[in-house]
Write a protein that holds these residues in place. Structure first.
Motif, PDB file in Angstrom:
ATOM      1  N   GLY A  58     -12.017 -13.302  13.637  1.00  0.00           N
ATOM      2  CA  GLY A  58     -13.372 -13.039  13.163  1.00  0.00           C
ATOM      3  C   GLY A  58     -13.528 -13.243  11.676  1.00  0.00           C
ATOM      4  N   THR A  59     -12.568 -12.753  10.915  1.00  0.00           N
ATOM      5  CA  THR A  59     -12.615 -12.936   9.469  1.00  0.00           C
ATOM      6  C   THR A  59     -12.512 -14.415   9.120  1.00  0.00           C
ATOM      7  N   ALA A  60     -11.567 -15.105   9.752  1.00  0.00           N
ATOM      8  CA  ALA A  60     -11.376 -16.529   9.456  1.00  0.00           C
ATOM      9  C   ALA A  60     -12.592 -17.351   9.855  1.00  0.00           C
ATOM     10  N   ALA A  61     -13.122 -17.112  11.058  1.00  0.00           N
ATOM     11  CA  ALA A  61     -14.259 -17.898  11.547  1.00  0.00           C
ATOM     12  C   ALA A  61     -15.525 -17.608  10.742  1.00  0.00           C
ATOM     13  N   GLY A  62     -15.743 -16.351  10.383  1.00  0.00           N
ATOM     14  CA  GLY A  62     -16.910 -16.014   9.571  1.00  0.00           C
ATOM     15  C   GLY A  62     -16.861 -16.698   8.210  1.00  0.00           C
ATOM     16  N   LEU A  69     -17.774 -24.379   5.309  1.00  0.00           N
ATOM     17  CA  LEU A  69     -18.831 -25.289   5.761  1.00  0.00           C
ATOM     18  C   LEU A  69     -20.123 -25.089   4.969  1.00  0.00           C
ATOM     19  N   SER A  70     -20.100 -24.184   4.018  1.00  0.00           N
ATOM     20  CA  SER A  70     -21.200 -23.940   3.075  1.00  0.00           C
ATOM     21  C   SER A  70     -22.523 -23.572   3.738  1.00  0.00           C
ATOM     22  N   LEU A  71     -22.456 -22.854   4.852  1.00  0.00           N
ATOM     23  CA  LEU A  71     -23.706 -22.418   5.494  1.00  0.00           C
ATOM     24  C   LEU A  71     -24.284 -21.185   4.820  1.00  0.00           C
ATOM     25  N   GLY A  72     -23.451 -20.422   4.166  1.00  0.00           N
ATOM     26  CA  GLY A  72     -23.906 -19.177   3.553  1.00  0.00           C
ATOM     27  C   GLY A  72     -23.652 -18.008   4.489  1.00  0.00           C
ATOM     28  N   TYR A  73     -23.602 -16.801   3.914  1.00  0.00           N
ATOM     29  CA  TYR A  73     -23.255 -15.615   4.699  1.00  0.00           C
ATOM     30  C   TYR A  73     -24.341 -15.222   5.700  1.00  0.00           C
ATOM     31  N   LEU A  74     -25.575 -15.155   5.247  1.00  0.00           N
ATOM     32  CA  LEU A  74     -26.652 -14.721   6.137  1.00  0.00           C
ATOM     33  C   LEU A  74     -26.925 -15.737   7.255  1.00  0.00           C
ATOM     34  N   PRO A  75     -27.004 -17.037   6.964  1.00  0.00           N
ATOM     35  CA  PRO A  75     -27.170 -17.995   8.063  1.00  0.00           C
ATOM     36  C   PRO A  75     -26.006 -17.960   9.068  1.00  0.00           C
ATOM     37  N   PHE A  80     -23.943 -16.330  14.597  1.00  0.00           N
ATOM     38  CA  PHE A  80     -23.135 -15.475  15.475  1.00  0.00           C
ATOM     39  C   PHE A  80     -24.015 -14.518  16.276  1.00  0.00           C
ATOM     40  N   ALA A  81     -25.044 -13.970  15.645  1.00  0.00           N
ATOM     41  CA  ALA A  81     -25.961 -13.075  16.356  1.00  0.00           C
ATOM     42  C   ALA A  81     -26.703 -13.818  17.468  1.00  0.00           C
ATOM     43  N   ALA A  82     -27.108 -15.052  17.201  1.00  0.00           N
ATOM     44  CA  ALA A  82     -27.815 -15.846  18.217  1.00  0.00           C
ATOM     45  C   ALA A  82     -26.918 -16.139  19.412  1.00  0.00           C
ATOM     46  N   VAL A  83     -25.655 -16.452  19.153  1.00  0.00           N
ATOM     47  CA  VAL A  83     -24.735 -16.723  20.261  1.00  0.00           C
ATOM     48  C   VAL A  83     -24.494 -15.444  21.073  1.00  0.00           C
ATOM     49  N   ILE A  84     -24.376 -14.304  20.390  1.00  0.00           N
ATOM     50  CA  ILE A  84     -24.237 -13.028  21.107  1.00  0.00           C
ATOM     51  C   ILE A  84     -25.470 -12.773  21.961  1.00  0.00           C
ATOM     52  N   ALA A  85     -26.648 -13.086  21.448  1.00  0.00           N
ATOM     53  CA  ALA A  85     -27.887 -12.912  22.222  1.00  0.00           C
ATOM     54  C   ALA A  85     -27.883 -13.801  23.466  1.00  0.00           C
ATOM     55  N   VAL A 107     -15.602 -10.720  20.724  1.00  0.00           N
ATOM     56  CA  VAL A 107     -14.958 -11.639  19.791  1.00  0.00           C
ATOM     57  C   VAL A 107     -15.948 -12.078  18.711  1.00  0.00           C
ATOM     58  N   LEU A 108     -17.185 -12.317  19.080  1.00  0.00           N
ATOM     59  CA  LEU A 108     -18.187 -12.791  18.121  1.00  0.00           C
ATOM     60  C   LEU A 108     -18.723 -11.702  17.201  1.00  0.00           C
ATOM     61  N   THR A 109     -18.533 -10.420  17.575  1.00  0.00           N
ATOM     62  CA  THR A 109     -18.975  -9.359  16.666  1.00  0.00           C
ATOM     63  C   THR A 109     -18.141  -9.344  15.394  1.00  0.00           C
ATOM     64  N   ARG A 110     -16.916  -9.832  15.468  1.00  0.00           N
ATOM     65  CA  ARG A 110     -16.048  -9.827  14.282  1.00  0.00           C
ATOM     66  C   ARG A 110     -16.548 -10.795  13.210  1.00  0.00           C
ATOM     67  N   PRO A 111     -16.787 -12.071  13.518  1.00  0.00           N
ATOM     68  CA  PRO A 111     -17.323 -12.937  12.458  1.00  0.00           C
ATOM     69  C   PRO A 111     -18.740 -12.533  12.050  1.00  0.00           C
TER      70      PRO A 111
END
Length: 161
Positions: A58-62, A69-75, A80-85, A107-111
């Motif tokens: 989770g730490t590594a993927a986040g 990949l320069s997406l930024g923290y909030l995006p 990850f939230a969208a995939v969990i949804a 697994v996705l809650t970690r990143p």
């Protein structure tokens, strides 16, 4: 924190493989991955191995999405939230089984958490809010204690047999 020069791509791949291997070995050995059937020492070892690799992954993927990949923290958190949804919708509609949906979302809650934590704590120049680590950590601790207290007293999370 020491930096060992290992790229986020490598760590994400390595921890993904280790987590997948844990699930494969766990299922081959026990014929289940359900957390409700962790009744033996071996199943508990598999469970804790999965948790360990999930946290590291989770730490590594986040960080991979947000920083490399320069997406930024909030995006990244939004992805990850969208995939969990999507997983939740798949579970609620009966497309995904409970055990798979649980572990995929877990697994996705970690990143998601890593991305949100970095967004809150990192400096504004680095794409964060610049709140540091103490304030958000204390706020999350208070929220967790409140939720645990609420669930313990209300018992809303208890499923009757």
């Amino acid at each position: 924190m020491p930096y060992f020069g290992v790229s986020l791509i490598v760590t994400t791949i390595v921890f993904s493989v280790l987590l997948a291997a844990t699930f494969v070995l766990w299922y081959r050995s026990e014929r289940t991955l359900s957390i409700h059937s962790i009744t033996t020492r071996r199943r508990e070892w598999f469970y804790w191995a999965a948790i360990l690799f999930t946290f590291a992954l989770g730490t590594a993927a986040g960080d991979l999405l947000a920083e490399r990949l320069s997406l930024g923290y909030l995006p990244s958190a939004g992805i990850f939230a969208a995939v969990i949804a999507v997983i939740a919708i798949g579970y609620r509609s009966g497309v995904l089984g409970g055990v798979f949906a649980f572990w995929a979302a877990y697994v996705l809650t970690r990143p998601l958490g890593a991305s949100l934590g970095d967004w809150l704590s990192q400096a504004r120049a680095d794409g964060g809010l610049g709140l540091g680590t103490v304030g958000p950590s204390v706020a999350f601790l208070v929220i967790v204690i409140g939720l645990v207290t609420y669930l313990t007293t209300s018992r809303r999370d208890v499923i009757e047999p």
